[in-house]
Design an enzyme around this catalytic site. Structure first.
Site, PDB file in Angstrom:
ATOM      1  N   ASN A 175       1.003  -1.266  -0.117  1.00 24.75           N
ATOM      2  CA  ASN A 175      -0.094  -0.015  -0.071  1.00 24.75           C
ATOM      3  C   ASN A 175       0.795   1.263  -0.145  1.00 24.75           C
ATOM      4  OD1 ASN A 175       0.820  -0.583   2.815  1.00 24.75           O
ATOM      5  ND2 ASN A 175      -1.115   0.612   3.672  1.00 24.75           N
ATOM      6  N   PRO A 199      10.317  -6.722  -1.116  1.00 24.66           N
ATOM      7  CA  PRO A 199       8.971  -5.835  -1.336  1.00 24.66           C
ATOM      8  C   PRO A 199       7.652  -6.611  -1.531  1.00 24.66           C
ATOM      9  CG  PRO A 199      10.269  -5.629  -3.444  1.00 24.66           C
ATOM     10  CD  PRO A 199      11.145  -6.731  -2.288  1.00 24.66           C
ATOM     11  N   ALA A 200       6.572  -6.163  -1.385  1.00 22.43           N
ATOM     12  CA  ALA A 200       5.347  -6.943  -1.831  1.00 22.43           C
ATOM     13  C   ALA A 200       5.610  -7.254  -3.161  1.00 22.43           C
ATOM     14  CB  ALA A 200       4.187  -5.970  -1.624  1.00 22.43           C
ATOM     15  N   GLY A 254       2.818  -5.103   7.692  1.00 22.00           N
ATOM     16  CA  GLY A 254       1.819  -5.900   6.977  1.00 22.00           C
ATOM     17  C   GLY A 254       0.849  -6.214   7.837  1.00 22.00           C
ATOM     18  N   SER A 255       0.256  -7.488   7.601  1.00 25.42           N
ATOM     19  CA  SER A 255      -1.039  -7.772   8.404  1.00 25.42           C
ATOM     20  C   SER A 255      -0.566  -8.415   9.593  1.00 25.42           C
ATOM     21  CB  SER A 255      -2.100  -8.642   7.725  1.00 25.42           C
ATOM     22  OG  SER A 255      -0.919  -9.970   7.316  1.00 25.42           O
ATOM     23  N   GLU A 276       5.111  -3.553  12.264  1.00 27.78           N
ATOM     24  CA  GLU A 276       4.187  -2.497  12.093  1.00 27.78           C
ATOM     25  C   GLU A 276       3.096  -3.253  11.568  1.00 27.78           C
ATOM     26  OE1 GLU A 276       4.280   0.513  12.867  1.00 27.78           O
ATOM     27  OE2 GLU A 276       6.220   0.707  13.491  1.00 27.78           O
ATOM     28  N   LEU A 277       1.795  -3.557  12.157  1.00 26.78           N
ATOM     29  CA  LEU A 277       0.865  -4.305  11.812  1.00 26.78           C
ATOM     30  C   LEU A 277      -0.551  -3.549  11.499  1.00 26.78           C
ATOM     31  CD1 LEU A 277       1.926  -7.383  13.977  1.00 26.78           C
ATOM     32  CD2 LEU A 277       2.651  -6.691  11.590  1.00 26.78           C
TER      33      LEU A 277
HETATM   34  N1  LIG Z   1       1.495  -0.496  10.770  1.00 30.16           N
HETATM   35  C1  LIG Z   1       1.826  -0.059   9.617  1.00 30.16           C
HETATM   36  O1  LIG Z   1       2.737   0.555   9.739  1.00 30.16           O
HETATM   37  C2  LIG Z   1       1.351  -0.595   8.556  1.00 30.16           C
HETATM   38  C3  LIG Z   1       1.562  -0.162   7.335  1.00 30.16           C
HETATM   39  C4  LIG Z   1       1.271  -0.512   6.028  1.00 30.16           C
HETATM   40  C5  LIG Z   1       0.296  -1.683   5.982  1.00 30.16           C
HETATM   41  N2  LIG Z   1       0.081  -2.266   7.460  1.00 30.16           N
HETATM   42  C6  LIG Z   1      -0.842  -3.518   7.333  1.00 30.16           C
HETATM   43  O2  LIG Z   1      -0.754  -4.360   6.214  1.00 30.16           O
HETATM   44  C7  LIG Z   1      -1.770  -5.035   5.863  1.00 30.16           C
HETATM   45  C8  LIG Z   1      -2.189  -4.722   4.268  1.00 30.16           C
HETATM   46  O3  LIG Z   1      -0.963  -5.392   3.546  1.00 30.16           O
HETATM   47  P1  LIG Z   1      -0.859  -6.698   3.122  1.00 30.16           P
HETATM   48  O4  LIG Z   1      -2.369  -7.193   2.807  1.00 30.16           O
HETATM   49  O5  LIG Z   1       0.026  -6.742   1.739  1.00 30.16           O
HETATM   50  O6  LIG Z   1      -0.517  -7.496   4.328  1.00 30.16           O
HETATM   51  P2  LIG Z   1       0.145  -8.995   4.146  1.00 30.16           P
HETATM   52  O7  LIG Z   1       0.456  -9.253   5.543  1.00 30.16           O
HETATM   53  O8  LIG Z   1      -0.626 -10.052   3.532  1.00 30.16           O
HETATM   54  O9  LIG Z   1       1.654  -8.795   3.219  1.00 30.16           O
HETATM   55  C9  LIG Z   1       2.663  -7.826   3.638  1.00 30.16           C
HETATM   56  C10 LIG Z   1       3.971  -8.391   3.116  1.00 30.16           C
HETATM   57  O10 LIG Z   1       4.312  -9.784   3.590  1.00 30.16           O
HETATM   58  C11 LIG Z   1       4.285 -10.598   2.440  1.00 30.16           C
HETATM   59  N3  LIG Z   1       3.831 -12.122   3.010  1.00 30.16           N
HETATM   60  C12 LIG Z   1       2.726 -12.473   3.133  1.00 30.16           C
HETATM   61  N4  LIG Z   1       2.893 -13.596   3.816  1.00 30.16           N
HETATM   62  C13 LIG Z   1       4.156 -13.764   3.909  1.00 30.16           C
HETATM   63  C14 LIG Z   1       4.971 -14.882   4.381  1.00 30.16           C
HETATM   64  N5  LIG Z   1       4.364 -16.081   4.889  1.00 30.16           N
HETATM   65  N6  LIG Z   1       6.378 -14.752   4.678  1.00 30.16           N
HETATM   66  C15 LIG Z   1       6.996 -13.608   4.497  1.00 30.16           C
HETATM   67  N7  LIG Z   1       6.340 -12.709   3.699  1.00 30.16           N
HETATM   68  C16 LIG Z   1       4.689 -12.825   3.588  1.00 30.16           C
HETATM   69  C17 LIG Z   1       3.516 -10.272   1.564  1.00 30.16           C
HETATM   70  O11 LIG Z   1       3.795 -10.536   0.169  1.00 30.16           O
HETATM   71  C18 LIG Z   1       3.902  -8.656   1.741  1.00 30.16           C
HETATM   72  O12 LIG Z   1       5.024  -8.341   1.146  1.00 30.16           O
HETATM   73  C19 LIG Z   1      -3.215  -4.331   6.544  1.00 30.16           C
HETATM   74  O13 LIG Z   1      -3.385  -5.205   7.607  1.00 30.16           O
HETATM   75  C20 LIG Z   1      -2.251  -3.105   6.984  1.00 30.16           C
HETATM   76  O14 LIG Z   1      -2.868  -2.479   8.122  1.00 30.16           O
HETATM   77  C21 LIG Z   1       0.448  -1.757   8.547  1.00 30.16           C
HETATM   78  O1  LIG Z   2      -0.423   2.246   5.904  1.00 32.86           O
HETATM   79  C1  LIG Z   2       0.248   2.622   6.742  1.00 32.86           C
HETATM   80  C2  LIG Z   2       1.267   3.627   6.472  1.00 32.86           C
HETATM   81  C3  LIG Z   2       0.622   4.659   6.483  1.00 32.86           C
HETATM   82  C4  LIG Z   2       1.442   6.109   6.964  1.00 32.86           C
HETATM   83  O2  LIG Z   2       2.603   5.826   7.280  1.00 32.86           O
HETATM   84  O3  LIG Z   2       0.794   7.062   7.065  1.00 32.86           O
END
Ligand SMILES: NC(=O)c1ccc[n+]([C@@H]2O[C@H](COP(=O)([O-])OP(=O)(O)OC[C@H]3O[C@@H](n4cnc5c(N)ncnc54)[C@H](O)[C@@H]3O)[C@@H](O)[C@H]2O)c1
Ligand SMILES: O=CCCC(=O)O
Length: 506
Positions: A175, A199-200, A254-255, A276-277
């Site tokens: 994102n 990276p994603a 990520g999540s 950072e979830l």
């Molecule tokens: N707290 C923060 O700063 C922050 C910032 C941005 C996004 N997020 C969170 O991220 C989520 C959205 O992103 P998403 O759907 O891509 O999350 P996701 O957890 O599915 O994926 C995040 C990253 O992890 C990778 N990934 C997935 N499974 C993995 C595994 N088994 N091993 C290693 N890497 C793996 C993905 O390919 C991606 O690069 C939301 O929950 C959002 O709130 C948090």
């Molecule tokens: O999605 C999370 C990060 C957003 C931000 O840094 O403002």
């Protein structure tokens, strides 16, 4: 419900738009390891698509665990020299990297829009935001001070040193394809660590462009490595980055579910971690708030990046006395201000969702809420945009129950449920009744309430009378299942430093 159509009739060829990037050396398809552009040893590549058209924009090297282990070796070798550079030398290189990013802002923004869909102006905003972390940590590199501790014995002197942790394994989401990388990498490099970044798979291009610019800035080979991989290879790459003994630090954004998995994997070698979830931010409008201000702030807070921001407002609680007025002002603003379309179409400020699975989750949450009695008052459907792509209308709902997924879980999409409350005690209970705690927002002019509510919210970041909180100078991070650690600010560099204490006999 009628909404401004934005620029839904604008046809796009993603490949042609990619060709408009002036400096084509920023468009990279290979991984960047030890200062070289390399393919996967398997020769496999994975497809990256434009979420605004679903057209292919390129096929990127699909690195596997073996390829990643080679990148870790390179980062580990480079650590010896990099960790011994002076803070001033690292600061100077980071500053040059920042200048490179800013000088290429327009190309980088276009590239970002093509791979993640966010409207061009918003993408340009993210490039500035992402670059701000490089600038900030170029300055912080010089301020990683240790301590002198008054010794309890007259015969010794006690000193606390801060030393770089080692190689950092970094995994980032789709994102914020630039800022989620620079917020980690700039802190790591400033501290004297080297990094391997995965990276994603939806958005590898922005990460690879950062490598090209780091190289131009003079960041030495092996210090900053980027290893893209397909979704299919992700688990093995994640396992390598969290279990390879040469990696001493894992930083993930990520999540929450994936964060828990990576944290458990990293525990086998007891790595330092930052997580950072996900969030599920409450946005509370008290009866003494300025309704217009709150509604305007909510537009940005809820709908930036089409709701795909971890700190987006997810649950809107409005006091009974001002509920009807707020809903009316806010829905008018949604209809008036948000213009749907491809992120490169003129005038658009509301782009596609980045993934089909995100779109499907949004639809499912919507259907479950409606089945439980919610009423859609704006939007509610996939948007029909000529360019194709994963578009969903900005959607506002009322009468949403407290126990449907839209309330209990993060949506990460453009759904905006507005709930009614009557007392401060009640709303605080409902706001905190989730397992996560990243951001929270509230609107009130009562100074007593401002402190009471800000202190009681179980989150890491609070916006008071404002819907935006993100800046490089402030600590970003959550509590509860939203993670551990802080990024940005003067605290962010500590995530990449170990403390060592010396007791010196005189
Ligand atoms: N707290 C923060 O700063 C922050 C910032 C941005 C996004 N997020 C969170 O991220 C989520 C959205 O992103 P998403 O759907 O891509 O999350 P996701 O957890 O599915 O994926 C995040 C990253 O992890 C990778 N990934 C997935 N499974 C993995 C595994 N088994 N091993 C290693 N890497 C793996 C993905 O390919 C991606 O690069 C939301 O929950 C959002 O709130 C948090
Ligand atoms: O999605 C999370 C990060 C957003 C931000 O840094 O403002």
């Amino acid at each position: 419900m009628s909404q401004k159509r934005g620029n839904q009739d604008y046809a796009i060829s993603s490949k042609d738009e990619l060709g408009k990037i002036k400096d084509q050396r920023l468009v990279r398809l290979d991984a960047y390891v030890n200062g070289k552009w390399v393919g996967a040893t398997s020769d496999r590549r994975f497809e990256v698509t434009d979420p605004g058209t679903l057209q292919t924009i390129g096929h990127v090297a699909d690195m596997n665990a073996h390829d990643v282990s080679k990148a870790v070796d390179a980062a580990s070798d480079a650590f010896g020299k990099w960790s011994k550079t002076t803070a001033k030398e690292r600061a100077s290189l980071l500053r040059k990297w920042y200048d490179q990013v800013m000088a290429n802002k327009d190309d980088l923004a276009r590239l970002m829009t093509l791979e993640c869909g966010k409207p061009l102006a918003e993408a340009a905003g993210e490039i500035g935001y992402g670059a701000s972390f490089i600038e900030w940590f170029s300055e912080e590199a010089k301020r990683a001070y240790g301590d002198v501790v008054p010794s309890p014995m007259s015969s010794t002197r006690m000193v606390v040193l801060k030393q770089p942790v080692g190689v950092a394994g970094i995994i980032t989401p789709y994102n914020f394809p630039t800022a989620m990388i620079t917020r980690k990498v700039a802190a790591a490099l400033a501290a004297g660590c080297t990094v391997v970044v995965r990276p994603a798979h939806e958005t590898p291009f922005s990460a690879l462009a950062l490598c090209e610019l780091a190289e131009r800035a003079g960041i030495p080979p092996g210090v900053f490595n980027v290893v893209p991989s397909s979704g299919e290879n992700t688990p093995e790459v994640g396992k390598e980055l969290t279990t390879n003994p040469k990696i001493r630090k894992v930083s993930f954004t990520g999540s929450t579910n994936v964060g828990k998995l990576l944290m458990s994997q990293a525990s086998s070698t007891m790595k330092k971690i930052s997580m950072e979830l996900g969030g599920n931010a409450p946005f509370i409008v008290f009866e003494d708030a300025s309704i217009r201000d709150a509604a305007e702030q909510l537009i940005l807070c809820k709908f930036r990046n089409s709701g795909q921001t971890c700190v987006c407002a997810n649950r809107i609680y409005v006091h009974d006395k001002v509920y009807d007025e707020f809903v009316s002002v806010f829905t008018s603003l949604v209809k008036e201000k948000l213009r749907i379309g491809h992120g490169l179409a003129p005038g658009v400020n509301f782009g596609p969702m980045i993934t089909e699975r995100g779109l499907a989750k949004t639809e499912e949450q919507l259907q479950r809420a409606v089945k439980a009695g919610a009423k859609v008052i704006v939007g509610g459907n996939r948007a029909n945009v000529k360019s194709g792509g994963n578009f969903f209308e900005p959607t506002v709902l009322v009468n949403v129950s407290d126990d449907v997924p839209m309330t209990c879980e993060e949506t990460f999409g453009p759904l905006c449920p507005i709930y009614r409350f009557t007392t401060e005690e009640e709303v605080m209970c409902r706001a905190n009744n989730v397992p996560v705690g990243l951001a929270g927002y509230f609107f009130s002019r009562d100074i007593g309430r401002i402190f009471r509510v800000a202190e009681a919210l179980e989150v890491g970041m609070v916006g008071v009378n404002i819907g935006s909180i993100s800046t490089e100078v402030a600590p970003f991070g959550g509590v509860k299942e939203s993670g551990v650690g802080r990024e940005g600010s003067r605290y962010g560099i500590d995530e990449y430093l170990n403390i060592k204490y010396l007791n010196i006999a005189l």
